[in-house]
Design a protein around this motif. Sequence first.
Motif, PDB file in Angstrom:
ATOM      1  N   ASN A   1     -39.262 -22.110  -1.865  1.00  0.00           N
ATOM      2  CA  ASN A   1     -38.208 -23.071  -1.005  1.00  0.00           C
ATOM      3  C   ASN A   1     -37.640 -22.416   0.004  1.00  0.00           C
ATOM      4  O   ASN A   1     -36.518 -22.826   0.321  1.00  0.00           O
ATOM      5  N   ALA A   2     -37.949 -21.211   0.239  1.00  0.00           N
ATOM      6  CA  ALA A   2     -37.289 -20.370   1.288  1.00  0.00           C
ATOM      7  C   ALA A   2     -37.208 -21.195   2.674  1.00  0.00           C
ATOM      8  O   ALA A   2     -36.066 -21.041   3.473  1.00  0.00           O
ATOM      9  N   SER A   3     -37.945 -22.243   3.054  1.00  0.00           N
ATOM     10  CA  SER A   3     -38.007 -23.089   4.194  1.00  0.00           C
ATOM     11  C   SER A   3     -37.711 -24.557   4.167  1.00  0.00           C
ATOM     12  O   SER A   3     -37.731 -25.386   4.905  1.00  0.00           O
ATOM     13  N   THR A   4     -37.160 -24.665   2.898  1.00  0.00           N
ATOM     14  CA  THR A   4     -37.030 -26.198   2.507  1.00  0.00           C
ATOM     15  C   THR A   4     -35.459 -26.426   2.904  1.00  0.00           C
ATOM     16  O   THR A   4     -34.558 -25.778   2.363  1.00  0.00           O
ATOM     17  N   PRO A   5     -35.236 -27.340   3.967  1.00  0.00           N
ATOM     18  CA  PRO A   5     -33.891 -27.422   4.320  1.00  0.00           C
ATOM     19  C   PRO A   5     -32.903 -28.077   3.262  1.00  0.00           C
ATOM     20  O   PRO A   5     -33.442 -28.894   2.488  1.00  0.00           O
ATOM     21  N   GLY A   6     -31.822 -27.575   3.120  1.00  0.00           N
ATOM     22  CA  GLY A   6     -30.853 -27.999   2.091  1.00  0.00           C
ATOM     23  C   GLY A   6     -31.059 -27.277   0.638  1.00  0.00           C
ATOM     24  O   GLY A   6     -30.234 -27.636  -0.142  1.00  0.00           O
ATOM     25  N   PHE A   7     -32.045 -26.626   0.518  1.00  0.00           N
ATOM     26  CA  PHE A   7     -32.507 -26.109  -0.756  1.00  0.00           C
ATOM     27  C   PHE A   7     -31.318 -25.154  -1.194  1.00  0.00           C
ATOM     28  O   PHE A   7     -30.837 -24.446  -0.335  1.00  0.00           O
ATOM     29  N   LYS A   8     -30.633 -24.931  -2.374  1.00  0.00           N
ATOM     30  CA  LYS A   8     -29.738 -24.259  -2.892  1.00  0.00           C
ATOM     31  C   LYS A   8     -30.439 -23.094  -3.810  1.00  0.00           C
ATOM     32  O   LYS A   8     -30.948 -23.609  -5.091  1.00  0.00           O
ATOM     33  N   ALA A   9     -30.455 -21.815  -3.439  1.00  0.00           N
ATOM     34  CA  ALA A   9     -30.783 -20.762  -4.385  1.00  0.00           C
ATOM     35  C   ALA A   9     -30.193 -20.825  -5.793  1.00  0.00           C
ATOM     36  O   ALA A   9     -28.819 -20.838  -5.616  1.00  0.00           O
ATOM     37  N   ARG A  10     -30.676 -20.644  -6.594  1.00  0.00           N
ATOM     38  CA  ARG A  10     -30.164 -20.356  -8.151  1.00  0.00           C
ATOM     39  C   ARG A  10     -30.382 -19.167  -8.686  1.00  0.00           C
ATOM     40  O   ARG A  10     -31.663 -18.752  -8.479  1.00  0.00           O
ATOM     41  N   ASP A  11     -29.953 -18.565  -9.766  1.00  0.00           N
ATOM     42  CA  ASP A  11     -30.063 -17.570 -10.544  1.00  0.00           C
ATOM     43  C   ASP A  11     -29.495 -17.833 -12.013  1.00  0.00           C
ATOM     44  O   ASP A  11     -28.774 -18.738 -11.953  1.00  0.00           O
ATOM     45  N   ILE A  12     -29.392 -16.912 -12.614  1.00  0.00           N
ATOM     46  CA  ILE A  12     -28.664 -17.016 -13.896  1.00  0.00           C
ATOM     47  C   ILE A  12     -27.829 -15.606 -13.906  1.00  0.00           C
ATOM     48  O   ILE A  12     -27.695 -14.674 -13.424  1.00  0.00           O
ATOM     49  N   ASN A  13     -26.849 -15.931 -15.086  1.00  0.00           N
ATOM     50  CA  ASN A  13     -26.164 -14.788 -15.640  1.00  0.00           C
ATOM     51  C   ASN A  13     -26.866 -14.424 -16.891  1.00  0.00           C
ATOM     52  O   ASN A  13     -26.849 -15.082 -17.909  1.00  0.00           O
TER      53      ASN A  13
ATOM     54  N   GLN B   1     -26.896 -20.705 -12.217  1.00  0.00           N
ATOM     55  CA  GLN B   1     -25.794 -20.752 -11.270  1.00  0.00           C
ATOM     56  C   GLN B   1     -26.293 -20.744  -9.905  1.00  0.00           C
ATOM     57  O   GLN B   1     -27.355 -20.334  -9.675  1.00  0.00           O
ATOM     58  N   PHE B   2     -25.745 -21.342  -8.951  1.00  0.00           N
ATOM     59  CA  PHE B   2     -25.938 -21.544  -7.415  1.00  0.00           C
ATOM     60  C   PHE B   2     -25.748 -20.027  -6.930  1.00  0.00           C
ATOM     61  O   PHE B   2     -24.559 -19.574  -7.223  1.00  0.00           O
ATOM     62  N   ARG B   3     -26.497 -19.579  -6.151  1.00  0.00           N
ATOM     63  CA  ARG B   3     -26.143 -18.309  -5.457  1.00  0.00           C
ATOM     64  C   ARG B   3     -25.355 -18.491  -4.215  1.00  0.00           C
ATOM     65  O   ARG B   3     -25.224 -19.453  -3.532  1.00  0.00           O
ATOM     66  N   VAL B   4     -24.089 -17.429  -3.829  1.00  0.00           N
ATOM     67  CA  VAL B   4     -23.509 -17.718  -2.747  1.00  0.00           C
ATOM     68  C   VAL B   4     -24.342 -16.908  -1.873  1.00  0.00           C
ATOM     69  O   VAL B   4     -24.223 -15.633  -1.941  1.00  0.00           O
ATOM     70  N   PRO B   5     -24.564 -17.548  -0.658  1.00  0.00           N
ATOM     71  CA  PRO B   5     -25.469 -16.733   0.313  1.00  0.00           C
ATOM     72  C   PRO B   5     -24.377 -15.563   0.992  1.00  0.00           C
ATOM     73  O   PRO B   5     -23.254 -15.790   1.510  1.00  0.00           O
ATOM     74  N   ASN B   6     -24.963 -14.705   1.582  1.00  0.00           N
ATOM     75  CA  ASN B   6     -24.416 -13.646   2.477  1.00  0.00           C
ATOM     76  C   ASN B   6     -24.433 -14.161   3.772  1.00  0.00           C
ATOM     77  O   ASN B   6     -23.166 -13.995   4.704  1.00  0.00           O
ATOM     78  N   GLN B   7     -25.425 -14.992   4.298  1.00  0.00           N
ATOM     79  CA  GLN B   7     -25.327 -15.861   5.521  1.00  0.00           C
ATOM     80  C   GLN B   7     -25.783 -17.442   5.249  1.00  0.00           C
ATOM     81  O   GLN B   7     -26.554 -17.550   4.737  1.00  0.00           O
ATOM     82  N   THR B   8     -24.915 -18.035   6.055  1.00  0.00           N
ATOM     83  CA  THR B   8     -25.055 -19.584   5.971  1.00  0.00           C
ATOM     84  C   THR B   8     -26.432 -19.869   7.150  1.00  0.00           C
ATOM     85  O   THR B   8     -26.271 -19.336   8.166  1.00  0.00           O
ATOM     86  N   THR B   9     -27.313 -20.749   6.784  1.00  0.00           N
ATOM     87  CA  THR B   9     -27.968 -21.224   7.867  1.00  0.00           C
ATOM     88  C   THR B   9     -27.735 -22.704   8.179  1.00  0.00           C
ATOM     89  O   THR B   9     -26.968 -23.299   7.640  1.00  0.00           O
TER      90      THR B   9
ATOM     91  N   ASP C   1     -29.559 -25.214   8.485  1.00  0.00           N
ATOM     92  CA  ASP C   1     -30.218 -26.347   7.817  1.00  0.00           C
ATOM     93  C   ASP C   1     -29.635 -26.254   6.152  1.00  0.00           C
ATOM     94  O   ASP C   1     -30.105 -27.258   5.559  1.00  0.00           O
ATOM     95  N   GLY C   2     -28.559 -25.674   5.834  1.00  0.00           N
ATOM     96  CA  GLY C   2     -28.087 -25.782   4.538  1.00  0.00           C
ATOM     97  C   GLY C   2     -28.865 -24.965   3.298  1.00  0.00           C
ATOM     98  O   GLY C   2     -28.468 -25.006   2.391  1.00  0.00           O
ATOM     99  N   ASN C   3     -29.999 -24.293   3.781  1.00  0.00           N
ATOM    100  CA  ASN C   3     -30.752 -23.531   2.754  1.00  0.00           C
ATOM    101  C   ASN C   3     -29.962 -22.318   2.407  1.00  0.00           C
ATOM    102  O   ASN C   3     -29.587 -21.632   3.429  1.00  0.00           O
ATOM    103  N   THR C   4     -29.955 -22.027   1.346  1.00  0.00           N
ATOM    104  CA  THR C   4     -29.240 -20.574   1.061  1.00  0.00           C
ATOM    105  C   THR C   4     -30.002 -19.459   0.360  1.00  0.00           C
ATOM    106  O   THR C   4     -29.600 -18.625  -0.317  1.00  0.00           O
ATOM    107  N   VAL C   5     -31.376 -19.736   0.415  1.00  0.00           N
ATOM    108  CA  VAL C   5     -32.269 -18.853   0.096  1.00  0.00           C
ATOM    109  C   VAL C   5     -32.108 -17.701   1.024  1.00  0.00           C
ATOM    110  O   VAL C   5     -32.503 -17.955   2.357  1.00  0.00           O
ATOM    111  N   GLU C   6     -31.898 -16.413   0.407  1.00  0.00           N
ATOM    112  CA  GLU C   6     -32.283 -15.176   1.400  1.00  0.00           C
ATOM    113  C   GLU C   6     -33.520 -14.554   1.035  1.00  0.00           C
ATOM    114  O   GLU C   6     -33.423 -13.806  -0.276  1.00  0.00           O
ATOM    115  N   LEU C   7     -34.625 -14.645   1.647  1.00  0.00           N
ATOM    116  CA  LEU C   7     -35.656 -14.076   0.987  1.00  0.00           C
ATOM    117  C   LEU C   7     -35.902 -12.834   0.428  1.00  0.00           C
ATOM    118  O   LEU C   7     -36.304 -12.273  -0.426  1.00  0.00           O
TER     119      LEU C   7
END
Length: 114
Positions: free
Chosen positions: A30-42, A63-71, A73-79
């Motif tokens: 979903n790296a190119s999906t507008p508004g997609f919020k990247a998730r990971d786990i503890n 948990q949702f990832r906190v991006p280093n750079q915002t885009t 389109d709201g996508n938070t995936v940093e490939l």
Amino acid sequence: MAGDSLFGVHGAALEVRSQRMGLLASNIANASTPGFKARDINFGSALAAVENGGDNAFAKAVQFRVPNQTTMDGNTVELNQEQTAFAENAVQYQTTLSFLNGRISQVTRALKGE
């Protein structure tokens, strides 16, 4: 409790790593999906929850990832970050799986009386 089982914590760790693999793959897909919020786990929280057998143990550790750079389109995936996390998790998964295979071989040999 998983710690008392034949495989100890490694069975639960394999389960968590497997589920994390799917989560990271979803982020990458979903790296190119507008508004997609990247998730990971503890990992520690997820492992403890799985060991204690709680309902939806893995889901509670997501948990949702906190991006280093915002885009824009709201996508938070940093490939790059996702691909690195996926590769590291794959290595850890394979290591845990190899340990479990060794343990199974030991038990099989013991049962055969070798």
